[in-house]
Enzyme design. Structure first.
Site, mmCIF file in Angstrom:
data_model
loop_
_atom_site.group_PDB
_atom_site.id
_atom_site.type_symbol
_atom_site.label_atom_id
_atom_site.label_comp_id
_atom_site.label_asym_id
_atom_site.label_seq_id
_atom_site.Cartn_x
_atom_site.Cartn_y
_atom_site.Cartn_z
ATOM 1 N N HIS A 14 0.857 -1.192 0.000
ATOM 2 C CA HIS A 14 0.000 0.000 0.000
ATOM 3 C C HIS A 14 0.885 1.231 0.000
ATOM 4 O O HIS A 14 1.646 1.441 0.946
ATOM 5 C CB HIS A 14 -0.914 0.002 1.242
ATOM 6 C CG HIS A 14 -1.830 -1.186 1.290
ATOM 7 N ND1 HIS A 14 -3.103 -1.160 0.772
ATOM 8 C CD2 HIS A 14 -1.640 -2.438 1.756
ATOM 9 C CE1 HIS A 14 -3.669 -2.348 0.935
ATOM 10 N NE2 HIS A 14 -2.797 -3.145 1.533
ATOM 11 N N ARG A 16 -0.607 4.262 -0.688
ATOM 12 C CA ARG A 16 -1.523 5.349 -0.297
ATOM 13 C C ARG A 16 -1.584 6.477 -1.315
ATOM 14 O O ARG A 16 -1.283 6.317 -2.486
ATOM 15 C CB ARG A 16 -1.141 5.914 1.091
ATOM 16 C CG ARG A 16 -0.961 4.863 2.185
ATOM 17 C CD ARG A 16 -2.208 4.085 2.431
ATOM 18 N NE ARG A 16 -2.122 3.312 3.677
ATOM 19 C CZ ARG A 16 -2.853 2.248 3.930
ATOM 20 N NH1 ARG A 16 -3.705 1.781 3.033
ATOM 21 N NH2 ARG A 16 -2.748 1.608 5.070
ATOM 22 N N LYS A 106 -8.778 -6.344 -7.824
ATOM 23 C CA LYS A 106 -8.746 -6.682 -6.403
ATOM 24 C C LYS A 106 -10.143 -6.849 -5.856
ATOM 25 O O LYS A 106 -10.996 -5.963 -6.018
ATOM 26 C CB LYS A 106 -8.009 -5.582 -5.631
ATOM 27 C CG LYS A 106 -7.969 -5.786 -4.112
ATOM 28 C CD LYS A 106 -7.020 -6.904 -3.698
ATOM 29 C CE LYS A 106 -7.121 -7.256 -2.208
ATOM 30 N NZ LYS A 106 -6.322 -6.411 -1.353
ATOM 31 N N HIS A 144 -8.848 -10.698 -1.254
ATOM 32 C CA HIS A 144 -8.788 -10.587 0.209
ATOM 33 C C HIS A 144 -9.799 -11.609 0.711
ATOM 34 O O HIS A 144 -11.003 -11.356 0.724
ATOM 35 C CB HIS A 144 -9.148 -9.166 0.662
ATOM 36 C CG HIS A 144 -9.047 -8.992 2.149
ATOM 37 N ND1 HIS A 144 -8.268 -8.031 2.733
ATOM 38 C CD2 HIS A 144 -9.629 -9.672 3.182
ATOM 39 C CE1 HIS A 144 -8.361 -8.133 4.063
ATOM 40 N NE2 HIS A 144 -9.193 -9.108 4.354
ATOM 41 N N ASP A 261 1.995 -6.735 2.261
ATOM 42 C CA ASP A 261 0.821 -6.028 2.796
ATOM 43 C C ASP A 261 1.266 -4.886 3.705
ATOM 44 O O ASP A 261 0.544 -4.515 4.637
ATOM 45 C CB ASP A 261 -0.126 -6.984 3.530
ATOM 46 C CG ASP A 261 -1.515 -6.379 3.691
ATOM 47 O OD1 ASP A 261 -1.805 -5.375 3.015
ATOM 48 O OD2 ASP A 261 -2.302 -6.914 4.492
HETATM 49 C C1 NCD Z 1 -4.734 -2.741 4.708
HETATM 50 C C2 NCD Z 1 -4.647 -1.213 4.657
HETATM 51 O O1 NCD Z 1 -4.385 -0.593 5.691
HETATM 52 O O2 NCD Z 1 -4.810 -0.666 3.565
HETATM 53 N N1 NCD Z 1 -4.802 -3.160 6.082
HETATM 54 C C3 NCD Z 1 -4.514 -4.382 6.556
HETATM 55 O O3 NCD Z 1 -4.762 -4.622 7.760
HETATM 56 N N2 NCD Z 1 -3.979 -5.327 5.823
HETATM 57 C C4 NCD Z 1 -5.878 -3.203 3.907
HETATM 58 C C5 NCD Z 1 -5.819 -4.654 3.547
HETATM 59 O O4 NCD Z 1 -4.994 -5.073 2.765
HETATM 60 O O5 NCD Z 1 -6.651 -5.432 4.079
HETATM 61 ZN ZN ZN Z 2 -3.347 -5.078 1.776
#
Ligand code: NCD
Ligand code: ZN
Length: 360
Positions: A14, A16, A106, A144, A261
């Site tokens: 991620h 962001r 996704k 997911h 992740d």
């Molecule tokens: C992820 C996020 O913060 O974007 N958080 C997580 O706990 N893994 C989202 C996700 O991948 O489920």
């Molecule tokens: Zn994730």
């Protein structure tokens, strides 16, 4: 001990949006990462393939450009999957695959994790035109895999949880309805999910595994309520962690690959609870190596290299990196990342732990 490895790929991360994107990307580059699959649960979500950003959505094209400008231009590969929402159509899939802009989609369980409120329940997608178009066009489905909307004991209990329920109840029907669809089971955490992946056709079904699910169990989370370890799916039990370790250690396995992740949150604790996501930027290969050594195992360099550096590119169909990076087995410290939106604490630091490896 020094490991000399091809640069690796993080096939679930991620980055962001906003001012800190460059900080997150740089933390990845600094740990020998040659490319990434950047998840689309941004604000707004990446729910179109092309076109300008609007208040409600980004396109893969537009968000990829934002990432490249923030530093991801140095990556050898950058994949942004399309967030499957109620607005996703078969035409978008067909056109996106034809143009080359769409390589993966996704699936988020609605309200199942951070920014997942735009997701569509799997039961509504199976057998439908979007998954059929993906199957036809060879677009990978990143899942997911947690059953949404469960309460209490069904969500998390010793014998059953949202992930084991999803793999038991939803996955067989999905495979049957879409026999050619290629699937990545993201951040798997349970022995049931491991058994599902290992029992499936390896050319069709792969899986990412995170450092936290290889290293920790729910006991580590509860003891002291260490919220830096709080992510979804939640860390599970020792038998689940052992199933993951065992699967990754199998020589020649091609289905399991790195997907950290890594999910930075500058404010983990919120008014209504705790944001889900562990940040492992800067220290993921070190943590993975610790996971391969856990339980007194000697690090199997071949299995480690396959997991970290080669299986992911092979599953997604792009070349293994020709560049190399090195890791040394000496103690190192994880450090907090100062970003434009505040400090982000990496998982081991938040757990009060040091690293057994460092990147050189
Ligand atoms: C992820 C996020 O913060 O974007 N958080 C997580 O706990 N893994 C989202 C996700 O991948 O489920
Ligand atoms: Zn994730």
């Amino acid at each position: 001990m020094i490991l000399d490895l091809p640069k690796w790929f993080d096939l679930h991360t991620h980055f962001r949006q906003g001012e800190a994107v460059g900080d997150y990307v740089r933390a990845h580059v600094a740990m020998g990462c040659a490319g990434a699959l950047a998840m689309p649960n941004t604000r707004p979500p990446v729910s179109r393939v092309s076109g300008d950003a609007t208040e409600d959505s980004w396109s893969i094209e537009g968000y990829s450009e934002v990432l490249r400008e923030a530093g991801a231009g140095v990556f050898e590969e950058l994949i942004v999957p399309l967030y499957i929402t109620r607005g996703t159509t078969a035409e978008m899939i067909v056109e996106g695959a034809r143009s080359g802009g769409l390589r993966a989609c996704k699936y988020y369980p609605p309200h199942g994790t951070t920014n997942s409120e735009h997701g569509v329940p799997m039961a509504e997608l199976v057998g439908g035109p979007v998954l059929k178009a993906m199957e036809e066009a060879g677009v990978i489905l990143c899942i997911h895999g947690e059953q949404h909307g469960l309460a209490g004991a069904a969500y998390f209990d010793s014998g059953r949880n949202a992930e084991s329920a999803f793999y038991g109840d939803a996955m067989p029907g999905l495979l049957e309805a879409h026999p050619r669809l290629r699937i990545v089971c993201e951040h798997i955490t349970t022995k049931e999910a491991v058994a599902f992946v290992r029992g499936a056709d390896g050319a069709r079904v792969g899986a990412t595994v995170t450092p936290q699910h290889l290293l920790y169990t729910v006991g580590d989370l509860i003891q002291g309520l260490k919220y830096h370890l709080y992510c979804l799916p939640v860390v599970k039990f020792d038998a689940d962690r052992e199933a993951l370790r065992e699967a990754l250690g199998v020589r020649g396995q091609r289905q399991f690959f790195a997907g950290t992740d890594s999910a930075p949150h500058s404010a983990k604790v919120t008014e209504c609870g705790c944001a889900a996501g562990c940040f492992t930027g800067g220290c993921a290969p070190q943590l993975y190596a610790m996971g391969f050594e856990a339980g007194g195992r000697a690090l199997d360099v071949g299995a480690f290299e396959a997991f970290l550096c080669t299986n992911g590119p092979e599953f997604y169909g792009f070349p293994v990196s020709a560049e190399r990076f090195q890791m040394e087995r000496v103690a190192g410290e994880a450090v907090a990342l100062n970003t434009a939106v505040g400090e982000v604490v990496p998982l081991p630091l938040g757990m009060g732990l040091s690293l057994d490896w460092r990147i050189i």
